[in-house]
Write an enzyme that holds these catalytic residues in place. Structure first.
Site, short mmCIF file in Angstrom:
data_model
loop_
_atom_site.label_atom_id
_atom_site.label_comp_id
_atom_site.label_asym_id
_atom_site.label_seq_id
_atom_site.Cartn_x
_atom_site.Cartn_y
_atom_site.Cartn_z
N GLU A 33 0.81 -1.01 -0.13
CA GLU A 33 -0.09 0.04 0.18
C GLU A 33 1.24 1.18 -0.36
O GLU A 33 1.78 1.03 1.46
CB GLU A 33 -0.69 -0.26 1.59
CG GLU A 33 -1.44 1.32 1.86
CD GLU A 33 -2.29 1.38 3.07
OE1 GLU A 33 -1.95 2.40 3.44
OE2 GLU A 33 -2.28 0.66 3.45
N LYS A 122 -10.60 -2.93 8.52
CA LYS A 122 -9.14 -2.35 8.69
C LYS A 122 -8.99 -1.92 10.32
O LYS A 122 -9.57 -0.74 10.60
CB LYS A 122 -8.57 -1.59 7.86
CG LYS A 122 -7.35 -0.45 8.92
CD LYS A 122 -6.98 0.25 7.86
CE LYS A 122 -5.38 1.80 8.46
NZ LYS A 122 -5.34 2.51 6.87
#
Length: 201
Positions: A33, A122
């Site tokens: 990411e 998340k």
């Protein structure tokens, strides 16, 4: 063997994207990411997706709008990670066939994210929710819901988080900080993978 670890490369420059990407792959981390508040993040994502996108899941973090989702998809990104639960962002990601990992902290956010089609959740900030927070949330979540702990979860406490039912992790500054050498990143990545492997036994 793919491990449920997302490398968070906040501050990555496009010219170091490929060496860092190869280093992470070699160490056993294949989810990467690049947060959008990094220098020229779309170029870094484009480079990574074009060169190692066949072997790694590449995408962006700190994704806040559907327009940003479009821009990431345009450069080949397939992973959308957000600090918050934004339903239009999740829905746009799903519509484009991308993985969506929104940040959640409460049951309300968790269910809103799953309802919108999120790939997984998340838990952020993990340090604030804590092990007890995740353990309390888990029984009400649908079976199979994936929860990654981010912020306060790392090699020193993988075991405790896994015991509390974490499915995976996002690792930022413990793995990468701007200015670190590729050798340092390689060492940290290997240590993180080894700690994870030991924690899952």
């Amino acid at each position: 063997m793919s491990r449920p670890i997302i490398a968070i490369l906040r501050g990555l420059n496009p010219d170091e994207a490929l060496p860092v990407g190869h280093t992470l792959l070699e160490a056993g981390i294949d989810r990467i990411e690049v947060p959008l508040n990094s220098p020229d993040p779309l170029e870094s994502i484009r480079v990574l997706a074009s060169k190692i996108g066949d072997r790694a899941l590449i995408g962006a973090g700190t994704v806040l709008t559907p327009d940003q989702v479009d821009a990431i998809a345009d450069v080949g990104g397939r992973l959308i990670v957000s600090p918050n639960c934004d339903v239009p962002v999740i829905q746009r990601s799903v519509a484009l066939g991308l993985q969506s990992w929104p940040g959640v902290f409460t049951p309300t956010e968790a269910f809103a994210a799953l309802q919108a089609g999120a790939t997984g959740l998340k838990l952020f900030p993990g340090s604030l929710a804590g092990l007890a927070g995740l353990a309390a949330l888990r029984p009400v979540l649908p079976p199979g819901a994936q929860v990654f702990a981010v912020g306060g979860a790392g090699p020193e406490n993988f075991g405790a988080w896994i015991e509390a039912s974490a499915d995976g992790f996002g690792i930022g500054s413990a793995l990468y900080k701007p200015g670190m050498s590729v050798g340092d990143i390689a060492n940290r990545a290997r240590q993180i993978v080894a700690a994870y492997d030991e924690a899952v036994g």
